[in-house]
Structure formats: C-alpha cells, structure tokens
Motif scaffolding. Structure first.
Motif, PDB file in Angstrom:
ATOM      1  N   UNK A 218      -4.469   6.962  -9.046  1.00  0.00           N
ATOM      2  CA  UNK A 218      -4.983   5.843  -9.860  1.00  0.00           C
ATOM      3  C   UNK A 218      -5.157   4.528  -9.003  1.00  0.00           C
ATOM      4  N   UNK A 219      -4.604   4.449  -7.984  1.00  0.00           N
ATOM      5  CA  UNK A 219      -4.922   3.295  -7.030  1.00  0.00           C
ATOM      6  C   UNK A 219      -6.452   3.783  -6.303  1.00  0.00           C
ATOM      7  N   UNK A 220      -6.528   4.962  -6.192  1.00  0.00           N
ATOM      8  CA  UNK A 220      -7.964   5.636  -5.588  1.00  0.00           C
ATOM      9  C   UNK A 220      -9.239   5.155  -6.362  1.00  0.00           C
ATOM     10  N   UNK A 221      -9.038   5.358  -7.722  1.00  0.00           N
ATOM     11  CA  UNK A 221     -10.004   5.042  -8.595  1.00  0.00           C
ATOM     12  C   UNK A 221     -10.321   3.469  -8.790  1.00  0.00           C
ATOM     13  N   UNK A 222      -9.419   2.719  -8.664  1.00  0.00           N
ATOM     14  CA  UNK A 222      -9.509   1.319  -8.664  1.00  0.00           C
ATOM     15  C   UNK A 222     -10.160   0.797  -7.530  1.00  0.00           C
ATOM     16  N   UNK A 223      -9.869   1.352  -6.334  1.00  0.00           N
ATOM     17  CA  UNK A 223     -10.459   1.173  -5.043  1.00  0.00           C
ATOM     18  C   UNK A 223     -11.551   1.575  -4.943  1.00  0.00           C
ATOM     19  N   UNK A 224     -11.760   2.890  -5.176  1.00  0.00           N
ATOM     20  CA  UNK A 224     -13.253   3.532  -4.827  1.00  0.00           C
ATOM     21  C   UNK A 224     -13.578   4.340  -6.223  1.00  0.00           C
ATOM     22  N   UNK A 225     -14.039   3.415  -7.463  1.00  0.00           N
ATOM     23  CA  UNK A 225     -14.289   3.930  -8.491  1.00  0.00           C
ATOM     24  C   UNK A 225     -15.613   4.828  -8.629  1.00  0.00           C
TER      25      UNK A 225
ATOM     26  N   UNK B 148       0.954  -1.142  -0.042  1.00  0.00           N
ATOM     27  CA  UNK B 148       0.008   0.069  -0.084  1.00  0.00           C
ATOM     28  C   UNK B 148       0.717   1.193   0.091  1.00  0.00           C
ATOM     29  N   UNK B 149       1.951   1.117   0.707  1.00  0.00           N
ATOM     30  CA  UNK B 149       2.757   2.495   0.572  1.00  0.00           C
ATOM     31  C   UNK B 149       3.217   2.769  -0.697  1.00  0.00           C
ATOM     32  N   UNK B 150       3.367   2.026  -1.756  1.00  0.00           N
ATOM     33  CA  UNK B 150       3.904   2.348  -3.070  1.00  0.00           C
ATOM     34  C   UNK B 150       2.645   3.192  -3.658  1.00  0.00           C
ATOM     35  N   UNK B 151       1.242   3.050  -3.192  1.00  0.00           N
ATOM     36  CA  UNK B 151       0.286   3.693  -3.939  1.00  0.00           C
ATOM     37  C   UNK B 151       0.499   5.540  -3.652  1.00  0.00           C
ATOM     38  N   UNK B 152       1.362   5.474  -2.489  1.00  0.00           N
ATOM     39  CA  UNK B 152       1.510   6.836  -2.092  1.00  0.00           C
ATOM     40  C   UNK B 152       3.100   7.607  -2.650  1.00  0.00           C
ATOM     41  N   UNK B 153       3.630   6.717  -3.840  1.00  0.00           N
ATOM     42  CA  UNK B 153       4.562   7.114  -4.343  1.00  0.00           C
ATOM     43  C   UNK B 153       4.708   8.522  -4.803  1.00  0.00           C
ATOM     44  N   UNK B 154       3.598   8.666  -5.594  1.00  0.00           N
ATOM     45  CA  UNK B 154       3.515  10.259  -6.102  1.00  0.00           C
ATOM     46  C   UNK B 154       1.879  10.284  -6.288  1.00  0.00           C
ATOM     47  N   UNK B 155       1.256  11.287  -6.975  1.00  0.00           N
ATOM     48  CA  UNK B 155      -0.063  11.705  -7.063  1.00  0.00           C
ATOM     49  C   UNK B 155      -0.748  10.822  -8.137  1.00  0.00           C
ATOM     50  N   UNK B 156       0.263  10.639  -9.328  1.00  0.00           N
ATOM     51  CA  UNK B 156      -0.388   9.685 -10.333  1.00  0.00           C
ATOM     52  C   UNK B 156      -0.637   8.238  -9.624  1.00  0.00           C
ATOM     53  N   UNK B 157       0.369   7.734  -8.982  1.00  0.00           N
ATOM     54  CA  UNK B 157       0.018   6.379  -8.530  1.00  0.00           C
ATOM     55  C   UNK B 157      -1.085   6.423  -7.471  1.00  0.00           C
ATOM     56  N   UNK B 158      -1.306   7.484  -6.704  1.00  0.00           N
ATOM     57  CA  UNK B 158      -2.042   7.572  -5.418  1.00  0.00           C
ATOM     58  C   UNK B 158      -3.416   7.490  -6.090  1.00  0.00           C
TER      59      UNK B 158
ATOM     60  N   UNK C  71     -15.891   7.848  -6.581  1.00  0.00           N
ATOM     61  CA  UNK C  71     -15.704   9.080  -6.042  1.00  0.00           C
ATOM     62  C   UNK C  71     -15.233   9.800  -7.375  1.00  0.00           C
ATOM     63  N   UNK C  72     -15.951  10.704  -7.456  1.00  0.00           N
ATOM     64  CA  UNK C  72     -15.774  12.063  -8.571  1.00  0.00           C
ATOM     65  C   UNK C  72     -14.493  12.631  -8.244  1.00  0.00           C
ATOM     66  N   UNK C  73     -14.168  12.884  -7.168  1.00  0.00           N
ATOM     67  CA  UNK C  73     -12.751  13.755  -6.791  1.00  0.00           C
ATOM     68  C   UNK C  73     -11.652  12.937  -7.240  1.00  0.00           C
ATOM     69  N   UNK C  74     -11.423  11.816  -6.960  1.00  0.00           N
ATOM     70  CA  UNK C  74     -10.492  11.055  -7.570  1.00  0.00           C
ATOM     71  C   UNK C  74     -10.212  10.820  -9.050  1.00  0.00           C
ATOM     72  N   UNK C  75     -11.409  10.864  -9.693  1.00  0.00           N
ATOM     73  CA  UNK C  75     -11.404  10.901 -11.232  1.00  0.00           C
ATOM     74  C   UNK C  75     -11.012  12.200 -11.701  1.00  0.00           C
ATOM     75  N   UNK C  76     -11.461  13.290 -10.943  1.00  0.00           N
ATOM     76  CA  UNK C  76     -10.953  14.678 -11.460  1.00  0.00           C
ATOM     77  C   UNK C  76      -9.544  14.646 -11.208  1.00  0.00           C
ATOM     78  N   UNK C  77      -9.188  14.233  -9.848  1.00  0.00           N
ATOM     79  CA  UNK C  77      -7.537  14.463  -9.673  1.00  0.00           C
ATOM     80  C   UNK C  77      -6.861  13.732 -10.517  1.00  0.00           C
ATOM     81  N   UNK C  78      -7.318  12.449 -10.957  1.00  0.00           N
ATOM     82  CA  UNK C  78      -6.382  11.763 -11.870  1.00  0.00           C
ATOM     83  C   UNK C  78      -6.294  12.630 -13.487  1.00  0.00           C
TER      84      UNK C  78
END
Length: 557
Positions: A389-396, A377-387, A398-405
């Motif tokens: 990307x992991x968020x939209x897979x785990x919580x598809x 899980x720590x590797x998801x926090x490597x940078x914003x792109x990784x974070x 959430x509008x905010x994470x799709x916008x951030x991605x």
C-alpha cells in the motif's frame, strides 16, 4: 567525550530509530529467500555453497545466518529482525572506528567520524536493508568490508583477508574493497607493502572466477525480466546513460528521503533512448566525477574517500558495468551511503569551524528529521499489505506493486479491491504473465471461467520454466480446463507438468482429483500419495485419499 560514551550514543540511536522493526512480519522477498528456500530451511554445506535456485545469487554467509535464525526460531520473525538491528548497529560502529583510523583520534577527526556514523545510523534510505530481513546481505557485506579495511590499516594482513572473504561471500558488492583500499592508502599517503595489495587482488580475482563458474559462466541471473529491470533489454549505450539518470535519483533520496518505496520496477522510472532526456544527467555526472578527480589530485583525503566509497559502492549494482536484477533499489544504497554520510560530516565540520552553534543546531535538526522519518518508514514494513500500500502511494506507476497489492487483497477476500489493482497493473504492463495468472485466478474464484482460462493460457504461453511461478500457472490452467469440460486437455497439461517438474506436489494432487472424478481410484490414490510424500500438508491430496477410502469396496464373491 570518551569513546565509550560516543559508542553508547551511536548504538542508542540505532536502537531508538529501528526498535519498532522488531514487531514486523516477513515481507516481500523474505518468503522467497527464507520460508521457501531450502538453503535456509534445510541447510547443508553443498546447498549453502550453491547458487540460489530463484535468483542465482551466491551468498553462503548471508544464507548461513538466515539458516541459524531458522534453527533457533523457525518462522517467528522477531529473531530475524533483532539480528538485523544488531547488524546495523555493528556496521555503524565499524564505520565510526574506520573513520577514526583514517582521520586519527584528534578532536576534529573524532567529530567527523561520530557525525558521519550518526547520520548513517539514522538515515531513512537504510530502512529497506534493515527492516526487510533479506536486506541483511547489504549489512553483512558492508560490515565485513569495513572490518577488513580497519584490519588492513592496522597491518593485520591475515585477519583482513579473512574478513574480506566473508564480505564477498555475503554479497558480491564487496569486490569494491580492493579499489577502496588503494584509494584510501593513496589519499592518506600510508602505503603498505606491495604484497599486501597483491593478496587482496588475488582474493578478488579468485572470488570472481569462482562466482563466474558457480553461476554458470555468467555474473548474476541468466534472464532479467523487463518488469524488474527495463534497462536490461536495451543497448549498453542507452543502458549506461539511463543508469546515470537513476544515479541522480539515489542522490536525491540521500539528501531528501521524504518519499521512499520498496520497488521502482516497470514503469516507475521511464527509460529513454534519446539525448534530450539523458544528456543532462550525463553532463552532471561528468562534472561530479571531474570534481572528485580534482580532490584526488589535491589529496583532499575526506572528499577522495567520500566520493570513492560512494562510487565503488554502486559499481556492481548501478547497471553500468553489467545489467543487474533491478533498475533501482534503496537497499543498494547501504554501502554507498557511507560515502554520502562522510561527505555531509565533512561539510558539517567546515561549518562547525566557522559557526559552531549553527553547525550543532543544524546537525540536531537533521538527525531528528532523519530519525523520525526512519521510525515512520519502518511501519511500512509491518506486513505485506502495509508495504505494498505504501509502495503504490510512493511509486504509483510500478505495475509489480499494484499486482502484489492485488494479491494481498485476494488473500483477504477483498475481491473488488483486488480486481482494481490488477486492472491498474495490466494497464501499466499488459504483458506481465504473473499479473495475468493472478487476475485469472481471481476470475476463476468468482466463477468467470472463460476469462480466467484466457488469462491463464496467455500467461503460460508468455512464460518459461525460468519463471518461478510457472508450475503454479500450469496447474492453475489445468484446473480451469477441467472445470470447463476440457478434461483431456487438463490431463495432457498435468502429465507434461509432472514429467518436467516431478517435485511439484500440487500437480500430482490436481491429477489425482481428476482421476477421482473419472472413477480411476487406483491411479487417484497413487497420485495423491505421491503428492503427500512431497508435501504432507497438501489438503487436496488428503481429500482425494479420504474420498477414495470412503468408496464402498466390491464384494469378494
């Protein structure tokens, strides 16, 4: 085993599972609270003891530690992550010492304390608090609270109150200390003089009064967006019933942290206003609290403390007493998970007395599984792109994470991918001004100025000055107006923006650019110079000055 060896094992476990966070970059809110926060970059007593300009939080101790990191390492993330790792190790150690103090240093008490602390040290739900730099507030508050509790049990009254004050100034969730001390002393039967509790209550009330005044006659943010917390916009009755549903989601993640996300905002967790969806969680909560009340009546010390820490830890963040800035956040489970890990340790102790080999084998498997999940899980926090990307897979949902991605893809010139993410975000939440503004910017970059202008105008009309992105929206819309031959409208908007937000450099440089095109060179120079005084790195203002200086001068005769 000797205490030194046990402590060494505990600290080694933290280093082993969180060592890979040291290569991570700043992510998500780190930019807002560190790089873009004058409390950190230009600290002063007045700034530190004021509410944060973005979220209204009052956490001078937390921001002081970030300011110290900034003074030592600037924008280099390594030092921030290293301090976070050390803080988590310190909290895990304090948890071990606290449980030793409560249960005694008998072999059984030592085992419970060690197992609980080891589970806490490696549990994957803590990755947000440790791997995200701004999660530091959770660790500081929990660490100082446990230090205060240990000192209270050792009858060190003044140092205990001092640590309690530091906990409160780290994060407001530390108000849980007063009920926890009362509960713990009741459960163990080790009451202190009444004056001791009066002092703790006095510090708590003094802090709450100070927080109320500093935050402008309220607790928390003046405005909570629907995107961040849909519970804030419904009645108190339904807010509380839905909050109980969310509470069971936390428990699920504590037992089975397989799918973790940095964000659960709109519309990942649906909000219901009917009994069909809310009654099951409510009845389950009543049963759980009833069982805890039974443990209190029977003075089952371990269960009383496990339940008390869990409930008190969530008291200020669960959207039950008051709506908070988020519907759910894994970082908020940091202090409550002390109670959860204690509960697991008590269950393990019960099993160990009956099936010793099975108990130790099960513990090894759980620790290995939790530790491995944390490392991954720590590797998801490597940078914003990784974070993201992991968020939209785990919580598809959430509008905010799709916008951030989408924003991350834009920054990398991956415009088709960015467009796709913005479209998904707007399908989930069509009324998000931030997403509309970002999508409008993408459209303008690709030359679709009419649709860009429509999106920017709608975003601006939906926003107020309490939106931290309002200035950039206003200037972005003004730029599009000027590019579509609505120069007068652009100047009118920029004039208003400069009058209302004179410290925003981009508004000055954008107006300077328009004035340059209108051959109003004197005004262009003045505005460009104003922009550079506010932001010496404003490239647009620098270009305006370069062009003004390159203009041929009129002859003197």
């Amino acid at each position: 085993m000797k205490d030194r060896l046990l402590i060494g094992i505990l600290l080694a476990a933290v280093a082993l599972v969180y060592g890979n966070t040291l290569v991570n970059q700043f992510t998500m809110d780190d930019g807002l609270y560190i790089v873009g926060n004058p409390q950190v970059t230009e600290p002063s007593p007045q700034a530190l003891f004021s509410p944060n300009q973005f979220s209204n939080v009052f956490r001078p101790v937390t921001f002081s530690t970030l300011a110290l990191n900034w003074a030592v390492g600037g924008m280099e993330p390594l030092g921030y992550h290293l301090l976070n790792l050390l803080l988590h190790a310190g909290v895990s150690l304090l948890m071990y010492l606290l449980l030793q103090e409560i249960f005694g240093k008998s072999p059984q008490g030592n085992n419970v304390a060690l197992v609980a602390a080891l589970l806490f040290a490696v549990h994957p739900i803590h990755t947000e608090a440790v791997a995200a730099v701004v999660g530091r507030a959770e660790m500081l508050a929990a660490g100082f609270l446990m230090a205060a509790w240990i000192l209270h049990l050792r009858d060190q009254e003044v140092p205990a109150l001092f640590c309690f004050a530091l906990a409160l100034l780290s994060k407001e969730s530390a108000v849980a200390f007063f009920p926890l001390v009362l509960l713990g002393d009741y459960a163990t039967g080790r009451w202190k003089p009444r004056s001791r509790y009066a002092w703790i209550a006095g510090v708590t009330l003094l802090y709450l009064g100070l927080l109320w005044k500093i935050q402008g006659g309220r607790f928390g943010q003046a405005r909570i967006s629907l995107t961040d917390n849909p519970l804030a916009s419904i009645s108190a009755e339904w807010r509380i019933l839905n909050a109980l549903r969310v509470a069971w989601k936390y428990i699920g993640l504590h037992f089975y942290p397989a799918v973790l996300s940095c964000d659960y905002s709109f519309n990942q967790i649906p909000v219901y206003q009917d009994w069909r969806h809310t009654l099951p969680a409510t009845l389950a909560a009543i049963v759980a609290i009833g069982a805890w009340m039974w443990a209190i009546r029977k003075r089952q010390t371990g269960l009383v403390l496990a339940g008390g820490i869990y409930l008190a830890g969530f008291a200020t963040t669960a959207n039950i007493l008051v709506p908070t800035g988020t519907i759910m956040g894994e970082r908020l489970a940091y202090l409550p998970s002390v109670g959860f890990c204690l509960f697991l340790a008590l269950a393990w102790s019960w099993l160990q007395e009956r099936q010793r080999v099975l108990a130790w084998g099960a513990l090894a498997i759980v620790l290995a599984a939790f530790g491995a999940r944390t490392v991954i899980r720590n590797r998801d926090w490597k940078d914003n792109l990784a974070l993201y990307s992991a968020a939209v897979r785990a919580a598809p949902n959430t509008a905010k994470m799709h916008a951030n991605l989408g924003g991350e893809f834009m920054a990398r010139n991956q415009f088709d991918s960015a467009r796709k993410e913005y479209q998904i975000a707007l399908r989930i939440n069509p009324d998000s001004p931030d997403t509309l503004a970002s999508f409008g910017l993408l459209e303008s970059w690709q030359g679709n100025l009419q649709s860009a202008g429509a999106m920017m105008e709608k975003a601006l009309n939906m926003s107020g000055r309490d939106n931290p992105h309002y200035d950039s929206m206003a200037v972005g819309f003004a730029v599009i107006l000027s590019r579509t031959n609505h120069v007068d409208g652009a100047l009118e908007l920029l004039n208003r923006e400069i009058a209302e937000s004179p410290g925003y450099a981009r508004a000055w440089s954008s107006r300077a650019l328009i004035q340059l095109k209108r051959h109003e060179f004197k005004s262009a120079r003045a505005d460009a110079e104003a922009a550079l005084r506010l932001d010496p790195g404003d490239d647009q203002a620098q270009e305006v000055l370069r062009q003004v200086d390159s203009m041929p001068r009129a002859p003197l005769y």
